[in-house]
Write a protein that holds these residues in place. Structure first.
Motif, PDB file in Angstrom:
ATOM      1  N   GLU A 192      46.786  12.168 -35.533  1.00 42.57           N
ATOM      2  CA  GLU A 192      45.677  13.108 -35.683  1.00 42.57           C
ATOM      3  C   GLU A 192      44.828  12.704 -36.876  1.00 42.57           C
ATOM      4  O   GLU A 192      45.360  12.454 -37.959  1.00 42.57           O
ATOM      5  CB  GLU A 192      46.263  14.508 -35.909  1.00 42.57           C
ATOM      6  CG  GLU A 192      45.493  15.576 -35.218  1.00 42.57           C
ATOM      7  CD  GLU A 192      46.177  16.926 -35.313  1.00 42.57           C
ATOM      8  OE1 GLU A 192      47.238  17.087 -34.681  1.00 42.57           O
ATOM      9  OE2 GLU A 192      45.644  17.788 -36.033  1.00 42.57           O
ATOM     10  N   VAL A 193      43.514  12.630 -36.681  1.00 37.36           N
ATOM     11  CA  VAL A 193      42.634  12.297 -37.812  1.00 37.36           C
ATOM     12  C   VAL A 193      41.612  13.395 -38.083  1.00 37.36           C
ATOM     13  O   VAL A 193      40.919  13.341 -39.089  1.00 37.36           O
ATOM     14  CB  VAL A 193      41.916  10.934 -37.619  1.00 37.36           C
ATOM     15  CG1 VAL A 193      42.925   9.798 -37.543  1.00 37.36           C
ATOM     16  CG2 VAL A 193      41.016  10.936 -36.399  1.00 37.36           C
ATOM     17  N   SER A 226      43.372   5.039 -27.309  1.00 38.56           N
ATOM     18  CA  SER A 226      42.354   6.010 -26.857  1.00 38.56           C
ATOM     19  C   SER A 226      41.974   6.935 -27.997  1.00 38.56           C
ATOM     20  O   SER A 226      42.852   7.510 -28.644  1.00 38.56           O
ATOM     21  CB  SER A 226      42.908   6.914 -25.750  1.00 38.56           C
ATOM     22  OG  SER A 226      43.275   6.176 -24.645  1.00 38.56           O
ATOM     23  N   ALA A 227      40.653   7.077 -28.225  1.00 37.84           N
ATOM     24  CA  ALA A 227      40.197   8.153 -29.106  1.00 37.84           C
ATOM     25  C   ALA A 227      40.291   9.420 -28.271  1.00 37.84           C
ATOM     26  O   ALA A 227      39.712   9.500 -27.192  1.00 37.84           O
ATOM     27  CB  ALA A 227      38.762   7.896 -29.541  1.00 37.84           C
ATOM     28  N   VAL A 228      41.062  10.410 -28.720  1.00 39.31           N
ATOM     29  CA  VAL A 228      41.176  11.671 -27.959  1.00 39.31           C
ATOM     30  C   VAL A 228      40.522  12.803 -28.742  1.00 39.31           C
ATOM     31  O   VAL A 228      40.663  12.902 -29.954  1.00 39.31           O
ATOM     32  CB  VAL A 228      42.647  12.015 -27.600  1.00 39.31           C
ATOM     33  CG1 VAL A 228      43.163  11.109 -26.508  1.00 39.31           C
ATOM     34  CG2 VAL A 228      43.565  11.974 -28.811  1.00 39.31           C
ATOM     35  N   PHE A 229      39.748  13.600 -28.027  1.00 33.83           N
ATOM     36  CA  PHE A 229      38.968  14.683 -28.645  1.00 33.83           C
ATOM     37  C   PHE A 229      38.816  15.781 -27.607  1.00 33.83           C
ATOM     38  O   PHE A 229      39.267  15.628 -26.467  1.00 33.83           O
ATOM     39  CB  PHE A 229      37.598  14.146 -29.097  1.00 33.83           C
ATOM     40  CG  PHE A 229      37.050  13.071 -28.196  1.00 33.83           C
ATOM     41  CD1 PHE A 229      36.634  13.364 -26.909  1.00 33.83           C
ATOM     42  CD2 PHE A 229      36.997  11.737 -28.620  1.00 33.83           C
ATOM     43  CE1 PHE A 229      36.157  12.373 -26.068  1.00 33.83           C
ATOM     44  CE2 PHE A 229      36.518  10.735 -27.768  1.00 33.83           C
ATOM     45  CZ  PHE A 229      36.096  11.055 -26.495  1.00 33.83           C
ATOM     46  N   PHE A 230      38.171  16.900 -27.990  1.00 32.69           N
ATOM     47  CA  PHE A 230      37.950  17.990 -27.038  1.00 32.69           C
ATOM     48  C   PHE A 230      37.197  17.465 -25.808  1.00 32.69           C
ATOM     49  O   PHE A 230      36.266  16.695 -25.977  1.00 32.69           O
ATOM     50  CB  PHE A 230      37.126  19.110 -27.704  1.00 32.69           C
ATOM     51  CG  PHE A 230      36.888  20.263 -26.799  1.00 32.69           C
ATOM     52  CD1 PHE A 230      37.845  21.262 -26.653  1.00 32.69           C
ATOM     53  CD2 PHE A 230      35.717  20.349 -26.037  1.00 32.69           C
ATOM     54  CE1 PHE A 230      37.638  22.319 -25.784  1.00 32.69           C
ATOM     55  CE2 PHE A 230      35.506  21.409 -25.168  1.00 32.69           C
ATOM     56  CZ  PHE A 230      36.472  22.392 -25.042  1.00 32.69           C
ATOM     57  N   PRO A 231      37.537  17.804 -24.578  1.00 31.08           N
ATOM     58  CA  PRO A 231      38.522  18.812 -24.163  1.00 31.08           C
ATOM     59  C   PRO A 231      39.947  18.285 -23.986  1.00 31.08           C
ATOM     60  O   PRO A 231      40.801  19.011 -23.475  1.00 31.08           O
ATOM     61  CB  PRO A 231      37.963  19.281 -22.814  1.00 31.08           C
ATOM     62  CG  PRO A 231      37.309  18.063 -22.245  1.00 31.08           C
ATOM     63  CD  PRO A 231      36.774  17.286 -23.414  1.00 31.08           C
ATOM     64  N   ILE A 232      40.209  17.027 -24.399  1.00 33.32           N
ATOM     65  CA  ILE A 232      41.566  16.487 -24.201  1.00 33.32           C
ATOM     66  C   ILE A 232      42.530  17.144 -25.204  1.00 33.32           C
ATOM     67  O   ILE A 232      43.679  17.433 -24.897  1.00 33.32           O
ATOM     68  CB  ILE A 232      41.558  14.946 -24.364  1.00 33.32           C
ATOM     69  CG1 ILE A 232      40.498  14.326 -23.444  1.00 33.32           C
ATOM     70  CG2 ILE A 232      42.927  14.350 -24.087  1.00 33.32           C
ATOM     71  CD1 ILE A 232      40.095  12.909 -23.799  1.00 33.32           C
ATOM     72  N   VAL A 233      42.037  17.347 -26.435  1.00 27.61           N
ATOM     73  CA  VAL A 233      42.813  18.057 -27.466  1.00 27.61           C
ATOM     74  C   VAL A 233      41.911  19.167 -28.026  1.00 27.61           C
ATOM     75  O   VAL A 233      40.694  19.132 -27.805  1.00 27.61           O
ATOM     76  CB  VAL A 233      43.267  17.102 -28.605  1.00 27.61           C
ATOM     77  CG1 VAL A 233      44.280  16.086 -28.111  1.00 27.61           C
ATOM     78  CG2 VAL A 233      42.080  16.388 -29.238  1.00 27.61           C
ATOM     79  N   PRO A 234      42.477  20.140 -28.765  1.00 25.65           N
ATOM     80  CA  PRO A 234      41.616  21.206 -29.305  1.00 25.65           C
ATOM     81  C   PRO A 234      40.538  20.652 -30.231  1.00 25.65           C
ATOM     82  O   PRO A 234      40.704  19.588 -30.834  1.00 25.65           O
ATOM     83  CB  PRO A 234      42.597  22.098 -30.080  1.00 25.65           C
ATOM     84  CG  PRO A 234      43.941  21.796 -29.489  1.00 25.65           C
ATOM     85  CD  PRO A 234      43.899  20.360 -29.048  1.00 25.65           C
ATOM     86  N   LYS A 235      39.440  21.417 -30.346  1.00 24.57           N
ATOM     87  CA  LYS A 235      38.314  20.987 -31.200  1.00 24.57           C
ATOM     88  C   LYS A 235      38.789  20.752 -32.629  1.00 24.57           C
ATOM     89  O   LYS A 235      39.616  21.504 -33.146  1.00 24.57           O
ATOM     90  CB  LYS A 235      37.230  22.066 -31.202  1.00 24.57           C
ATOM     91  CG  LYS A 235      36.499  22.175 -29.898  1.00 24.57           C
ATOM     92  CD  LYS A 235      35.433  23.269 -29.946  1.00 24.57           C
ATOM     93  CE  LYS A 235      35.121  23.720 -28.529  1.00 24.57           C
ATOM     94  NZ  LYS A 235      35.186  25.122 -28.280  1.00 24.57           N
ATOM     95  N   ARG A 272      40.647  18.505 -33.768  1.00 27.65           N
ATOM     96  CA  ARG A 272      41.980  17.871 -33.915  1.00 27.65           C
ATOM     97  C   ARG A 272      42.007  16.537 -33.181  1.00 27.65           C
ATOM     98  O   ARG A 272      42.971  16.169 -32.524  1.00 27.65           O
ATOM     99  CB  ARG A 272      43.061  18.805 -33.409  1.00 27.65           C
ATOM    100  CG  ARG A 272      43.219  20.017 -34.333  1.00 27.65           C
ATOM    101  CD  ARG A 272      44.358  20.903 -33.935  1.00 27.65           C
ATOM    102  NE  ARG A 272      45.596  20.175 -33.747  1.00 27.65           N
ATOM    103  CZ  ARG A 272      46.677  20.702 -33.162  1.00 27.65           C
ATOM    104  NH1 ARG A 272      46.640  21.936 -32.733  1.00 27.65           N
ATOM    105  NH2 ARG A 272      47.765  19.985 -33.020  1.00 27.65           N
ATOM    106  N   ALA A 273      40.910  15.793 -33.339  1.00 33.34           N
ATOM    107  CA  ALA A 273      40.805  14.502 -32.645  1.00 33.34           C
ATOM    108  C   ALA A 273      41.790  13.502 -33.252  1.00 33.34           C
ATOM    109  O   ALA A 273      42.281  13.674 -34.365  1.00 33.34           O
ATOM    110  CB  ALA A 273      39.380  13.989 -32.749  1.00 33.34           C
ATOM    111  N   GLY A 274      42.041  12.469 -32.494  1.00 32.27           N
ATOM    112  CA  GLY A 274      42.992  11.474 -32.995  1.00 32.27           C
ATOM    113  C   GLY A 274      43.019  10.237 -32.125  1.00 32.27           C
ATOM    114  O   GLY A 274      42.178  10.043 -31.243  1.00 32.27           O
ATOM    115  N   LEU A 275      44.015   9.405 -32.403  1.00 32.63           N
ATOM    116  CA  LEU A 275      44.236   8.199 -31.601  1.00 32.63           C
ATOM    117  C   LEU A 275      45.506   8.408 -30.802  1.00 32.63           C
ATOM    118  O   LEU A 275      46.513   8.858 -31.339  1.00 32.63           O
ATOM    119  CB  LEU A 275      44.440   6.978 -32.494  1.00 32.63           C
ATOM    120  CG  LEU A 275      43.279   6.527 -33.359  1.00 32.63           C
ATOM    121  CD1 LEU A 275      43.596   5.175 -33.979  1.00 32.63           C
ATOM    122  CD2 LEU A 275      42.000   6.436 -32.543  1.00 32.63           C
TER     123      LEU A 275
END
Ligand SMILES: Cc1ncc(COP(=O)(O)O)c(C=O)c1O
Length: 404
Positions: free
Chosen positions: A340-341, A362-371, A373-376
């Motif tokens: 998480e970054v 993969s850069a993961v961000f909303f809607p994949i994870v909550p707003k 709380r993006a990460g790799l």
């Protein structure tokens, strides 16, 4: 009263999610068109090569020579890609062989589907209407908040059949409260969650004993990885028959290494009803012919000691990673790692720099994870060589150090 968007809000999803997808695209992280090099790397048109550290083929079975040969052999024998008729009416005997073999391996009547998503789309409405419950009466249907998109997508259809609730993630008190108030309750969850963590299966089975709770698990991420025959995390925790109150589905396109989905039905479930009324499961496309051949080969491997060897190789790689890179699921014997970054732009930038170092994360961000709380997201595999894993960990330490 506005009765729209009670179970899905496309406008909000696109408004909040699309800028991050666009940023990832502009950073050269989306729509990558590649060719295999045959050396375990993928090559971009400009000649750059990278290792895919986001493959869900956790055991490396997708490139197993016997799996590839299974696809080729069956095509040569049957001389068709697809019978293009509902499996309910006519199907290849090879599909029956595959289902018989999976049923034997996983100790549950197993039906194969085109994808895991198609299985959920077909089955969840039948659960909502009560037709897959032992007494045929409709339950209150509770979706775990973290359930995969492929299940959440079906919520509005289920809500047309019965009352649908969303529970906080793994919240047993919430669920027990619903069980106390309603005679019939069904709960929908992932076995292994695609962003890390697992369902609290033992506790859920205890609620099933106490209240007759019906359980629907999508165990896509642990199929093949867990159990002596690769029956998955949830199935390993259920001794004996699945029983009439548990249904497990999963993808064959991840650890199993081929394509398609699988449904494990308890003895009391109505296989005919599923075939006839579970929407896409009975339409004209079923598992394609090469996928049947490849899956038969993968099923054969699942019955040999090679499965355990690959499972152990995966676990060794997970341990190696966990010793070097802290994540929320450190020590959990789980191949998906999320670093998480925080801000979406940070995730995109760090993923871009990881690609420069030769790794696709993969850069993961909303809607994949909550707003916020993006990460790799990184997936470990049995077939990642030790030297590559070491380079991956070094690059992550330099580029993507987790937020303390
Ligand atoms: C939990 C879960 N279920 C289902 C899917 C989709 O599987 P399929 O591509 O077989 O529909 C995924 C991932 O893509 C997943 O993470």
């Amino acid at each position: 009263m506005n009765d729209k968007n009670r179970y899905r809000n496309t406008e909000s999803m696109i408004t909040h999610g699309n800028p991050s997808f666009q940023a990832a695209k502009e950073a050269g992280l989306m729509d990558l068109s590649v060719r295999g090099t045959g050396r375990g790397t993928l090559a971009l048109p400009d000649g750059r090569e990278f290792i895919n550290t986001c493959s869900c083929s956790y055991l490396g079975l997708d490139s197993h020579p016997e799996v590839l040969d299974g696809a080729i052999q069956i095509l040569q024998r049957e001389k068709t890609m697809n019978l293009a008729i509902s499996r309910l009416r006519v199907r290849l005997s090879a599909m029956d062989e595959l289902e018989a073999e999976l049923s034997r391996l996983w100790r549950a009547k197993t039906v194969v589907t085109t994808t895991a998503s198609a299985a959920s789309a077909g089955l969840l409405p039948l659960i909502a209407s009560g037709h897959l419950l032992p007494d045929g009466k409709r339950p209150v249907l509770v979706f775990d908040k973290a359930a995969h998109f492929s299940m959440n997508l079906i919520k509005p259809i289920c809500a047309d059949e019965t009352e649908v609730l969303t529970s906080p993630h793994n919240d047993l008190d919430f669920l027990e409260d619903v069980c106390r108030k309603h005679a019939r309750v069904a709960y929908v969850a992932d076995g292994f969650y695609s962003m890390g963590g697992a369902a609290v299966v033992k506790e859920l089975l205890a609620l099933q004993d106490r209240y007759g709770l019906f359980l629907y698990f999508d165990d896509s991420h642990s199929l093949s990885l867990y159990g002596t025959a690769g029956e998955g995390f949830v199935r390993t925790l259920i001794g004996g028959d699945l029983g009439p109150r548990t249904l497990i589905i999963g993808s064959l396109g991840k650890g199993f290494g081929t394509a398609g989905g699988a449904v494990m039905l308890g003895p009391g479930h109505h296989t005919d009803l599923v075939g006839r009324f579970a929407g896409p499961l009975g339409w004209s496309q079923s598992l394609t012919v090469p996928a049947i051949g490849a899956s038969l080969a993968s099923a054969r491997i699942h019955g040999t000691p090679e499965l355990a060897e690959r499972q152990q190789a995966l676990r060794a790689n997970i341990r190696y990673f966990d010793e070097r890179i802290p994540t929320r699921t450190r020590g959990e014997d789980f191949p998906i790692k999320v670093i998480e970054v925080g801000p979406e732009a940070e995730a995109v930038e760090r993923s871009r720099r990881m690609l420069e170092r030769g790794f696709y994360t993969s850069a993961v961000f909303f809607p994949i994870v909550p707003k916020g709380r993006a990460g790799l997201r990184i997936m470990l595999r049995a077939n990642l060589a030790q030297a590559d894993l070491q380079r991956l960990c070094d690059a992550l330490r330099d580029v993507a150090a987790p937020v303390a």
